[in-house]
Design a protein around this motif. Structure first.
Motif, PDB file in Angstrom:
ATOM      1  N   UNK A  88       0.850  -1.193   0.000  1.00  0.00           N
ATOM      2  CA  UNK A  88       0.000   0.000   0.000  1.00  0.00           C
ATOM      3  C   UNK A  88       0.882   1.237   0.000  1.00  0.00           C
ATOM      4  N   UNK A  89       1.276   1.648  -1.202  1.00  0.00           N
ATOM      5  CA  UNK A  89       2.355   2.636  -1.345  1.00  0.00           C
ATOM      6  C   UNK A  89       1.918   4.095  -1.250  1.00  0.00           C
ATOM      7  N   UNK A  90       0.933   4.365  -0.445  1.00  0.00           N
ATOM      8  CA  UNK A  90       0.470   5.744  -0.309  1.00  0.00           C
ATOM      9  C   UNK A  90       0.757   6.258   1.098  1.00  0.00           C
ATOM     10  N   UNK A  91       1.310   7.476   1.168  1.00  0.00           N
ATOM     11  CA  UNK A  91       1.484   8.088   2.486  1.00  0.00           C
ATOM     12  C   UNK A  91       1.388   9.601   2.379  1.00  0.00           C
ATOM     13  N   UNK A  92       1.120  10.217   3.507  1.00  0.00           N
ATOM     14  CA  UNK A  92       1.031  11.676   3.571  1.00  0.00           C
ATOM     15  C   UNK A  92       2.168  12.204   4.435  1.00  0.00           C
ATOM     16  N   UNK A  93       2.860  13.208   3.918  1.00  0.00           N
ATOM     17  CA  UNK A  93       3.907  13.871   4.684  1.00  0.00           C
ATOM     18  C   UNK A  93       3.282  15.114   5.303  1.00  0.00           C
TER      19      UNK A  93
END
Lengths: 678, 678
Positions: A88-93
């Motif tokens: 799940x290659x989604x992230x928020x910085x």
């Protein structure tokens, strides 16, 4: 605002369903430092936080460790585990000032490594094994109103990846499972005992024991002589069966599924493009359908008919990372290596090599490099890709095969479907359970920390094996974990064959009474959970959220990692340490404390700030948010008995919007909304 | 009040040194339900708590799980781990009302199983493998004044087992260690880098790498050509070397230690009483001194001379559970079993058997049943006992051997000595480190929960491998764990050969600065830590205590499992979750918050109750108790530079009693007390 960038020649993963124009310039955030392998870096501030990455260990804030998207069969998970079952290659910085908060999605089927400040505490570094990757960078909408940047970016992302899977209403009921329910009589006893003890029960899952010689889509007639009749018998009590399906197909001439796969070249091939690849799983030597091909998906999906014809309406797909216990090659190498140790004085330099050999054949990278999948490029060209370069798509595509198959077999029904392996995209087709966890308090805490990331990535229908799959659970852990489990969409008590028996009537009388009360709350809350779930799916929102997603300017809320919002109205703060009868809870706003015991509620006002809250083992405590109400319906033994007409309301809000499930369509009927007024 | 009961024919364990008359009646608490095996049961109340059991996993309150005293080599520890390296069979059953609180000690060298409400949540059940056991039951003194029942019962127990080991002052300094410092130059570089970066350093530990072919008491001349000169070179900088000694002696004709052991029949024998028992450890096939015999202890203890002659004054004893990688018998069986799998289709029923075989030879019970120790009965008769019936005494008796040997080799010095395996009794001879932990936040939290139990059982000199022995640590975990480590008597940064390099200068510049500041605080606090340690040893008190030991009528304090009192004046509340910059702390009384940053303190009053306390990564926060003062001395680079004349005082108390160390005697000089007045 979403920008899309294409690097190299990516395969079509199917993750994103919206058409987004390709940007040619350099991304606004971070730097692409190398193209082969593709590597993106970003410099963090002192207080930068990272949220996302779906199914992964450690905290809600992922800063400070290494993660790897590489769908893995990981029977032993802990803080050091880099890869889980999903990719799940989604992230928020999340930046707090001066710098802008943004989300990134690395759309690829290959291995991706995330260094979130491990090597250098102030640097994010993301590397993709494959040079082909589609990168999406998302910033918050300027006109988002009161919505936080975290919720807004997540919503934008969720919109482009498409609506999350919505199970039938009964998928929100209580599922009882164990590797080891071998016969019809075993299952009948489970169902009867639940009845006898007054414990609600929605479904019983069948693990690999029900199959004949672990052959997919088969039923062992010695154990289940007439599954159709038995399935109907249980349905008369409102209880459903949920059998398992594995990714590997037993290599056995004369076995219909194998013969069809072999004849039509549906299985993954070796490098020569001709020989089927063979690896060992439960049935021994097996072949693996190439789920990346739509024709193979259509074929495999159609095989579920063997079971839907018997009245089955729900499935779990397993071993689809794919797990491979050994290949012909790795097994031969192991035997060869073992020979070399014979007759030697095994000291430090040799003994550890020896002791690792026979366990060395599991899920080997070199085995994943020995076979091929046919995948489509962005331009639509289908060609063979070495499996490891598209590995992360495999399990998700099996879910798609099952979902599409079931839809075509039963267009009038929503089916229950959840998988072990997954990738973003397959969230549209089914849910996931979080795999083989352990009977540990820190695994329960891990679930709390993992659920928000899963919701960010589209996996709303999710939950952990309550009480732990492996190892020996305890009565108090079961009580605490059940009190958490009633708030997760997928609520299942599952266990390994050698784990302590943990059906809810196996413990003390007091515990059974408490379990009954806890389950009653689940069913009392079920219309709320269902409605909130549907709203979250339809509106691309998170059903389960960390506190800071709604309070991103609250410094304390930003650090809370063991409390959750569940839908619009509820906050939970589970006790996840043994022998603690209460805990400190942080309230970012005033709330109503609801204590549920023996089917009754007690309410109490709580001020904003920190409070110590008593949480006795026999009670469930949750909180209703400011200005919200939560309906508690009359508890039932399962959803077949559900009537949406008798309810209490807790909280101080004015109205609540309920969704009714018609149970017969695969789309969400927005006209099913009912407004409940105080 | 202590009562002693004898059941069966126990061996003389040496745990208790006080002469206590034997009671003939039935114990006042619980019931002895069977004699073979010996099994004692006790019915718990709803709010009964259990404290103790020394080195064991899970919470300070042990209720709800299974534990087993069986000294074990456990490279993978987690919540499910039943046995650790030590066997510490003492616990207190804390009742809150109506029922009386009491302590129990099961004095035996055999396996003991503790079911603390796992099988039945309301029942304690303790079973001893051997029928011979001495049971001590301790209730609180009626005239104990303000002392809590928990502290009072612990003090009585500690008195009968004798005064805890007191290391030399330098044993409280910072020790740097790693499996993998191979040569003199490796060590010299470590020392120089610490100097270069201004990081205090007291000692460097030498793991098995320094030995010649893993032979005890040997030095590899290729790696350390002149250890005597090198040891002196480091001592000139105030830095000492602390080499490891293993329990197993390499089977090698011509190797002095082996030859002597063989000739004099010092090694453990097989059943025939003649053949030496052989098992594989680091050097390959090895023999095991029968440490239960005083003549063998005297011999083995004298061998430390090989290293004390080179200027060594401190040792760690390892692998003394004893760990056994394989026996001749188990290895042959493994090879034989492996043959049976060749050429088969390995399915679920066979593959897992196969995959386990080559790792199956570790620390097997049947291997521990293949050899014998000569142990003494209570009546003083020495006779062979099958090893498994006295297994838990082995490691502790090795510590005794080393301690007595060192005392006779250097009567004018206190030596540093700590061990991996232990049993109650060996606390008089050395400390323990808590074995092979991992670079996990929950292992740091585990240390906090484990230390009180260790203190109850006499192990004051203890500590965990800071930052984790195995797996990959992170900068922030190192910072947090160091901030905890400065409060543990044994303070050591140790790592496995394949773990990330984690000497304190390996991280970012900011981190190095913070580590320097943290270490300075250790040295500033060292006279306090040393003094409090000595007081605790002399007065049979706990150096580290849970809050409830001092506040047993405070319901909140009874549940706090992540805060500790350290000596009489300090409370700590370590941050043990990644990415959290502060935490809720419970104050059972008003305290002074001390924030240490860059060598400077900031103080602040805190009211009793709950407070959120900011704890930035670069600072150490601790609390000084009501009415106490804590002296902070001028930090030094190691204890060789220590001068007890410049200090600040934090807290509001009136005086503090300091012990000075003369460094030259194995007894505690009570006349070394100095009263510091505000």
């Amino acid at each position: 605002m979403i920008r899309k960038y294409i690097f190299g020649s990516p395969v079509q993963t199917g993750a994103v369903i919206e058409n987004i124009p390709v940007s040619k310039e350099h991304p606004d955030f971070g730097n692409i430092v190398t193209m082969t392998p593709f590597c993106w870096k970003y410099t963090m501030q002192h207080d930068t936080r990272i949220f996302g990455l779906g199914e992964s260990v450690r905290g809600m804030n992922k800063r400070g460790y290494l993660y790897e998207s590489w769908c893995s069969d990981v029977p032993r998970q802990d803080e050091g585990t880099k890869s889980m079952y999903g990719a799940h290659n989604f992230f928020i910085v999340k930046e707090s000032s001066l710098h802008e908060t943004f989300g990134v999605f690395f759309d690829t089927g290959s291995r991706v490594s995330f260094d979130f400040g491990y090597s250098d505490y102030s640097e994010i570094s993301v590397s993709c094994q494959d040079t082909g990757v589609v990168l999406y960078v998302i910033t918050a909408d300027a006109n988002r109103g009161k919505e936080s940047t975290l919720n807004n970016i997540t919503r934008q992302f969720r919109k482009i990846i498409g609506m999350s899977y919505v199970p039938p209403m009964w998928g929100f009921g209580y599922q009882q499972s164990r590797w080891g329910y071998k016969t019809e009589d075993d299952v009948r006893e489970i169902v009867n005992k639940h009845k006898q003890y007054g414990l609600p029960l929605e479904a019983v899952c069948l693990d690999i024991d029900y199959m004949e010689d672990y052959k997919d889509f088969s039923v062992d007639k010695k154990k289940f002589p007439d599954l159709k009749a038995f399935s109907q018998e249980l349905k008369n009590d409102g209880v459903r069966l949920v059998p398992i399906i594995d990714a590997g197909v037993k290599l056995l001439d004369g076995y219909e599924v194998y013969d069809e796969g072999k004849e039509n070249n549906y299985f993954c091939k070796k490098e020569d493009g001709k020989a089927d690849y063979v690896a060992g799983v439960w049935p021994g030597r097996s072949c693996f359908p190439d789920f990346l091909r739509s024709d193979v998906r259509a074929w495999f999906g159609s095989k579920y008919k063997n079971l839907t014809d018997l009245g089955i309406e729900g499935f779990w797909n397993d071993m689809n990372e794919p797990a491979m216990f050994y290949s012909d090659e790795s097994l031969a190498a192991a035997f060869e290596k073992l020979e070399t140790f014979k007759g030697k004085n095994l000291d430090i330099n040799t003994f550890f090599d020896f002791s690792a050999v026979s366990g060395s054949t599991f899920n080997r990278l070199d085995d994943y490099q020995r076979f091929y999948n046919r995948a489509e490029t962005l331009e639509g060209e289908q060609k063979p890709h070495r499996h490891d370069t598209v590995h992360n798509l495999f399990g998700g595509k099996m879910t798609q095969a099952a979902s599409e198959g079931l839809k075509s077999l039963m267009p009038e029904k929503r089916c229950l479907l959840y998988s072990r392996a997954s990738c973003i995209g397959s969230h549209r087709y089914g849910g996931i359970w979080t795999g083989d966890n352990n009977a540990r308090w820190n695994h329960m805490e891990q679930e709390i920390k993992m659920l928000p990331g899963l919701n960010m990535c589209g996996y709303l229908y999710s939950g952990a094996d309550i009480g732990g799959f492996a190892e020996q659970t305890t009565e108090d852990l079961m009580l605490r974990w059940m009190s958490l489990g009633i708030f997760t969409p997928l609520m299942r008590n599952h266990a390994a064959w050698d784990a302590r028996e943990k059906e809810l009537y196996r413990f003390s009388k007091e515990a059974t009474d408490s379990f009954r009360s806890i389950l009653k709350l689940r069913y009392a809350l079920l219309p709320y959970i269902y409605s909130e779930y549907v709203k979250a799916a339809v509106n691309s929102e998170m059903f389960i959220r960390p506190l800071c997603f709604d309070f991103e300017n609250d410094r304390r809320a930003l650090e809370i990692q063991d409390q959750l919002f569940v839908g619009e109205g509820i906050m939970i703060a589970p006790v996840c340490r043994q022998n603690e009868n209460g805990r400190m809870v942080y309230f970012p706003e005033p709330m109503i404390q609801v204590t549920w015991k023996d089917g009754k509620t007690k309410c109490k006002n709580i001020k904003a700030g920190d409070s110590y809250i008593e949480m006795p083992l026999d009670s469930v405590v949750f909180f209703v948010r400011k200005g919200k109400i939560v309906p508690l319906f009359e508890p039932v033994m399962n959803t077949s008995q559900m009537k949406n007409n008798k309810y209490d309301l807790v909280g101080k809000g004015k109205s609540y919007e309920l969704y009714e499930d018609d149970g017969f369509t695969s789309d969400i009927h927005l006209e099913g909304r009912i407004r409940i007024l105080r």
